[in-house]
Design a protein around this motif. Structure first.
Motif, PDB file in Angstrom:
ATOM      1  N   ILE A  24       0.837  -1.204   0.000  1.00 57.87           N
ATOM      2  CA  ILE A  24       0.000   0.000   0.000  1.00 57.87           C
ATOM      3  C   ILE A  24       0.870   1.252   0.000  1.00 57.87           C
ATOM      4  CG2 ILE A  24      -1.955   1.168   1.079  1.00 57.87           C
ATOM      5  CD1 ILE A  24      -2.554  -1.395   2.611  1.00 57.87           C
ATOM      6  N   SER A  25       0.581   2.167  -0.925  1.00 60.42           N
ATOM      7  CA  SER A  25       1.240   3.472  -0.966  1.00 60.42           C
ATOM      8  C   SER A  25       0.192   4.557  -0.718  1.00 60.42           C
ATOM      9  CB  SER A  25       1.906   3.703  -2.327  1.00 60.42           C
ATOM     10  OG  SER A  25       2.858   2.695  -2.598  1.00 60.42           O
ATOM     11  N   TYR A  26       0.625   5.651  -0.079  1.00 57.44           N
ATOM     12  CA  TYR A  26      -0.287   6.746   0.241  1.00 57.44           C
ATOM     13  C   TYR A  26       0.277   8.058  -0.307  1.00 57.44           C
ATOM     14  CZ  TYR A  26      -1.975   3.344   3.663  1.00 57.44           C
ATOM     15  OH  TYR A  26      -2.458   2.210   4.273  1.00 57.44           O
ATOM     16  N   ILE A  27      -0.593   8.873  -0.880  1.00 57.91           N
ATOM     17  CA  ILE A  27      -0.192  10.197  -1.359  1.00 57.91           C
ATOM     18  C   ILE A  27      -1.221  11.211  -0.858  1.00 57.91           C
ATOM     19  CG2 ILE A  27       0.197  11.689  -3.360  1.00 57.91           C
ATOM     20  CD1 ILE A  27       1.044   9.225  -4.924  1.00 57.91           C
ATOM     21  N   SER A  28      -0.736  12.237  -0.142  1.00 54.95           N
ATOM     22  CA  SER A  28      -1.641  13.272   0.370  1.00 54.95           C
ATOM     23  C   SER A  28      -1.324  14.652  -0.205  1.00 54.95           C
ATOM     24  CB  SER A  28      -1.563  13.330   1.903  1.00 54.95           C
ATOM     25  OG  SER A  28      -0.248  13.674   2.320  1.00 54.95           O
ATOM     26  N   ASP A  29      -0.160  14.788  -0.827  1.00 55.73           N
ATOM     27  CA  ASP A  29       0.278  16.089  -1.336  1.00 55.73           C
ATOM     28  C   ASP A  29       0.179  16.120  -2.866  1.00 55.73           C
ATOM     29  OD1 ASP A  29       1.828  18.720  -0.743  1.00 55.73           O
ATOM     30  OD2 ASP A  29       2.996  17.746  -2.327  1.00 55.73           O
ATOM     31  N   TYR A  30      -0.401  17.186  -3.397  1.00 53.84           N
ATOM     32  CA  TYR A  30      -0.621  17.276  -4.845  1.00 53.84           C
ATOM     33  C   TYR A  30       0.695  17.305  -5.618  1.00 53.84           C
ATOM     34  CZ  TYR A  30      -2.388  18.815  -9.360  1.00 53.84           C
ATOM     35  OH  TYR A  30      -2.679  18.906 -10.700  1.00 53.84           O
ATOM     36  N   GLU A  31       1.706  17.990  -5.081  1.00 51.42           N
ATOM     37  CA  GLU A  31       3.004  18.040  -5.757  1.00 51.42           C
ATOM     38  C   GLU A  31       3.638  16.653  -5.823  1.00 51.42           C
ATOM     39  OE1 GLU A  31       4.318  20.615  -7.387  1.00 51.42           O
ATOM     40  OE2 GLU A  31       2.432  21.634  -6.938  1.00 51.42           O
ATOM     41  N   CYS A  32       3.480  15.899  -4.736  1.00 53.22           N
ATOM     42  CA  CYS A  32       3.994  14.512  -4.731  1.00 53.22           C
ATOM     43  C   CYS A  32       3.251  13.664  -5.755  1.00 53.22           C
ATOM     44  CB  CYS A  32       3.843  13.908  -3.341  1.00 53.22           C
ATOM     45  SG  CYS A  32       4.939  14.639  -2.110  1.00 53.22           S
ATOM     46  N   LEU A  33       1.970  13.938  -5.914  1.00 53.49           N
ATOM     47  CA  LEU A  33       1.187  13.190  -6.893  1.00 53.49           C
ATOM     48  C   LEU A  33       1.697  13.464  -8.311  1.00 53.49           C
ATOM     49  CD1 LEU A  33      -1.204  11.352  -7.525  1.00 53.49           C
ATOM     50  CD2 LEU A  33      -2.653  13.393  -7.597  1.00 53.49           C
ATOM     51  N   LYS A  34       2.021  14.720  -8.596  1.00 48.15           N
ATOM     52  CA  LYS A  34       2.539  15.056  -9.923  1.00 48.15           C
ATOM     53  C   LYS A  34       3.859  14.338 -10.201  1.00 48.15           C
ATOM     54  CE  LYS A  34       2.395  19.617  -9.796  1.00 48.15           C
ATOM     55  NZ  LYS A  34       2.440  21.014 -10.296  1.00 48.15           N
ATOM     56  N   ILE A  35       4.725  14.273  -9.193  1.00 49.41           N
ATOM     57  CA  ILE A  35       5.995  13.550  -9.347  1.00 49.41           C
ATOM     58  C   ILE A  35       5.734  12.058  -9.559  1.00 49.41           C
ATOM     59  CG2 ILE A  35       8.123  12.885  -8.163  1.00 49.41           C
ATOM     60  CD1 ILE A  35       7.992  15.613  -6.720  1.00 49.41           C
ATOM     61  N   TYR A  36       4.811  11.502  -8.774  1.00 49.12           N
ATOM     62  CA  TYR A  36       4.448  10.090  -8.897  1.00 49.12           C
ATOM     63  C   TYR A  36       3.973   9.774 -10.311  1.00 49.12           C
ATOM     64  CZ  TYR A  36       2.033   5.671  -7.888  1.00 49.12           C
ATOM     65  OH  TYR A  36       1.611   4.361  -7.886  1.00 49.12           O
ATOM     66  N   ASN A  37       3.255  10.709 -10.913  1.00 43.56           N
ATOM     67  CA  ASN A  37       2.666  10.486 -12.237  1.00 43.56           C
ATOM     68  C   ASN A  37       3.655  10.625 -13.396  1.00 43.56           C
ATOM     69  OD1 ASN A  37       0.021   9.758 -11.650  1.00 43.56           O
ATOM     70  ND2 ASN A  37      -0.655  11.876 -11.446  1.00 43.56           N
ATOM     71  N   THR A  38       4.866  11.013 -13.101  1.00 45.24           N
ATOM     72  CA  THR A  38       5.844  11.155 -14.191  1.00 45.24           C
ATOM     73  C   THR A  38       6.267   9.804 -14.763  1.00 45.24           C
ATOM     74  OG1 THR A  38       7.660  11.237 -12.582  1.00 45.24           O
ATOM     75  CG2 THR A  38       6.734  13.354 -13.327  1.00 45.24           C
ATOM     76  N   GLN A  39       6.088   8.733 -13.988  1.00 44.10           N
ATOM     77  CA  GLN A  39       6.427   7.389 -14.466  1.00 44.10           C
ATOM     78  C   GLN A  39       5.184   6.497 -14.380  1.00 44.10           C
ATOM     79  OE1 GLN A  39       9.330   6.289 -15.714  1.00 44.10           O
ATOM     80  NE2 GLN A  39      10.286   8.308 -15.496  1.00 44.10           N
ATOM     81  N   PRO A  40       4.779   5.858 -15.489  1.00 46.36           N
ATOM     82  CA  PRO A  40       3.606   4.972 -15.453  1.00 46.36           C
ATOM     83  C   PRO A  40       3.876   3.723 -14.619  1.00 46.36           C
ATOM     84  CG  PRO A  40       4.713   4.823 -17.575  1.00 46.36           C
ATOM     85  CD  PRO A  40       5.376   5.949 -16.825  1.00 46.36           C
ATOM     86  N   LYS A  41       2.863   3.300 -13.884  1.00 44.57           N
ATOM     87  CA  LYS A  41       3.000   2.115 -13.018  1.00 44.57           C
ATOM     88  C   LYS A  41       1.747   1.262 -13.135  1.00 44.57           C
ATOM     89  CE  LYS A  41       5.445   5.147  -9.817  1.00 44.57           C
ATOM     90  NZ  LYS A  41       5.149   6.360 -10.652  1.00 44.57           N
ATOM     91  N   ASP A  42       1.869   0.026 -12.737  1.00 44.31           N
ATOM     92  CA  ASP A  42       0.712  -0.871 -12.684  1.00 44.31           C
ATOM     93  C   ASP A  42       0.107  -0.798 -11.283  1.00 44.31           C
ATOM     94  OD1 ASP A  42       0.947  -1.792 -15.301  1.00 44.31           O
ATOM     95  OD2 ASP A  42       2.442  -3.293 -14.713  1.00 44.31           O
ATOM     96  N   ILE A  43      -1.132  -0.361 -11.210  1.00 36.85           N
ATOM     97  CA  ILE A  43      -1.832  -0.234  -9.926  1.00 36.85           C
ATOM     98  C   ILE A  43      -3.030  -1.182  -9.944  1.00 36.85           C
ATOM     99  CG2 ILE A  43      -3.063   1.326  -8.373  1.00 36.85           C
ATOM    100  CD1 ILE A  43      -1.495   3.628  -9.683  1.00 36.85           C
TER     101      ILE A  43
ATOM    102  N   ILE B 147      -5.810   8.476 -13.428  1.00 39.10           N
ATOM    103  CA  ILE B 147      -6.307   7.486 -14.388  1.00 39.10           C
ATOM    104  C   ILE B 147      -5.775   7.732 -15.794  1.00 39.10           C
ATOM    105  CG2 ILE B 147      -8.397   8.680 -15.138  1.00 39.10           C
ATOM    106  CD1 ILE B 147      -8.121   4.976 -14.095  1.00 39.10           C
ATOM    107  N   SER B 148      -5.439   8.998 -16.103  1.00 40.33           N
ATOM    108  CA  SER B 148      -4.928   9.309 -17.437  1.00 40.33           C
ATOM    109  C   SER B 148      -3.451   8.971 -17.593  1.00 40.33           C
ATOM    110  CB  SER B 148      -5.150  10.796 -17.749  1.00 40.33           C
ATOM    111  OG  SER B 148      -4.454  11.606 -16.822  1.00 40.33           O
ATOM    112  N   ARG B 149      -2.758   8.704 -16.494  1.00 34.48           N
ATOM    113  CA  ARG B 149      -1.308   8.484 -16.555  1.00 34.48           C
ATOM    114  C   ARG B 149      -0.867   7.105 -16.051  1.00 34.48           C
ATOM    115  NH1 ARG B 149      -2.275  13.791 -15.482  1.00 34.48           N
ATOM    116  NH2 ARG B 149      -1.024  15.336 -16.618  1.00 34.48           N
ATOM    117  N   GLN B 150      -1.758   6.426 -15.331  1.00 34.12           N
ATOM    118  CA  GLN B 150      -1.383   5.157 -14.728  1.00 34.12           C
ATOM    119  C   GLN B 150      -2.258   4.013 -15.249  1.00 34.12           C
ATOM    120  OE1 GLN B 150       1.294   5.049 -12.992  1.00 34.12           O
ATOM    121  NE2 GLN B 150       1.563   7.235 -12.639  1.00 34.12           N
ATOM    122  N   ASN B 151      -1.716   2.798 -15.158  1.00 31.26           N
ATOM    123  CA  ASN B 151      -2.450   1.610 -15.554  1.00 31.26           C
ATOM    124  C   ASN B 151      -3.183   1.063 -14.326  1.00 31.26           C
ATOM    125  OD1 ASN B 151      -3.372  -0.711 -16.828  1.00 31.26           O
ATOM    126  ND2 ASN B 151      -1.454  -1.821 -16.493  1.00 31.26           N
TER     127      ASN B 151
END
Length: 351
Positions: free
Chosen positions: A36-55, A69-73
């Motif tokens: 389980i991963s948690y993201i609460s900060d919008y800036e962290c979310l943008k960084i997370y979205n720079t690389q596609p991952k399987d969720i 949903i537009s950036r991740q699988n």
């Protein structure tokens, strides 16, 4: 899911207090089967979205849904909604991918994938938790908080018992309860606590949660001391038939009461925002040994236009102010409190 392979789960919510309240419980329930991963900060979310991952499982606030949903699988997506009526409307048209934010962890997990609960079906009721509601300040509305908390826990699917140790059973006015505990139970409670615990369970009523019937007379008239009702609560706890037992404690400071607080799984301290109330709470907190269970603070009768003396005292008070309950112009009614989601955050925190 193949044996030994864990699912990847991502929880995205900008409400940090909410994430703190569910992080441990999700890990406790799902660590064997999920990462389980948690993201609460919008800036962290943008960084997370720079690389596609399987969720495998995405649990996310509605307003951030498109960002991920537009950036991740994402295989399974569940929207966290704060409006329970909106959840019910969506479910009525067949949309089961919506989750009420303040549901119990058991309900949330079951909604996402009931199979995940294969080894943790009884997570919420593995051991009955005692939630003590206490205030060193008279007139803080402790009874309203205790009853409202029990009701909110019941609304989330938990099996809850409320016990008042107050000398006068004033909670009956909140519940509009007219029936009383049989008089003969008074003697048993004062002399045979363990036996009384068995028989008291035959005198519970339900109003969204279960509660022991109020006493017609004051407890001293039956020879009952508050510590005897505390013992009865622990006897009932051992039966493990409830998820939570909410015990309202009277304001007098006694050694037995402090011991009970220390043994409780959760402690809810009720205060008001004025200087005198906060000073009393500080004095209490600095003169008692920190208890073993989780503690939090509820500020009752809150008025936004008045000075809040709780601000800046967090280091001294040690526990988070979990919720500010606004002062109501009318006498609090249980249904009205439920409709306004009063004490919902507190219920999430203690469950």
């Amino acid at each position: 899911m193949q044996p030994g392979i864990k699912l990847n789960m991502l929880v995205v919510c900008q409400d940090e207090e909410y994430l703190k309240s569910i992080e441990y419980k999700l890990a406790e329930a799902l660590s064997e089967k999920t990462n389980i991963s948690y993201i609460s900060d919008y800036e962290c979310l943008k960084i997370y979205n720079t690389q596609p991952k399987d969720i495998d499982i995405l649990l996310i606030e509605e307003e951030l849904y498109k960002e991920v949903i537009s950036r991740q699988n994402c295989k399974s997506v569940y929207l966290l909604l704060e409006d329970q009526n909106k959840v019910e409307r969506q479910e009525s048209i067949g949309n089961n991918n919506v989750v009420y934010k303040y549901s119990s962890i058991r309900v949330i997990i079951d909604k996402i994938d009931g199979n995940l609960l294969q080894h943790t079906k009884n997570v919420s009721n593995a051991n009955t938790k005692i939630v003590s509601v206490y205030s060193p300040i008279g007139g803080s509305g402790k009874t309203t908080v205790a009853v409202g908390l029990a009701n909110q826990l019941g609304m989330k699917g938990y099996k809850v018992l409320y016990i008042s140790t107050e000398a006068l059973s004033d909670f009956r006015f909140i519940l509009n309860e007219t029936e009383y505990m049989p008089e003969q139970m008074g003697y048993k409670c004062s002399t045979q606590e363990e036996k009384a615990a068995e028989e008291l369970l035959m005198h519970v009523k339900k109003s969204g949660f279960e509660f022991l019937l109020p006493w017609k007379r004051m407890l001293p008239a039956y020879g009952i001391k508050p510590q005897q009702l505390m013992k009865i609560a622990t006897y009932i706890q051992k039966k493990n038939i409830y998820d939570h037992i909410v015990v309202e404690l009277s304001s007098e400071i006694q050694e037995e009461k402090l011991n009970f607080l220390n043994e409780s799984d959760r402690v809810v301290l009720v205060t008001k925002q004025d200087k005198k109330s906060v000073e009393k709470l500080k004095q209490f907190m600095t003169n008692v040994v920190e208890w073993n269970g989780m503690g939090l603070i509820v500020c009752n009768f809150y008025e936004n236009e008045k000075e809040n003396f709780l601000v800046g005292e967090q280091d001294i008070l040690r526990y988070t102010v979990c919720e500010y309950v606004e002062k109501m112009m009318e006498e609090p009614q249980l249904q009205r409190m439920a409709d306004m989601h009063v004490l919902e955050k507190t219920a999430v925190a203690v469950s």
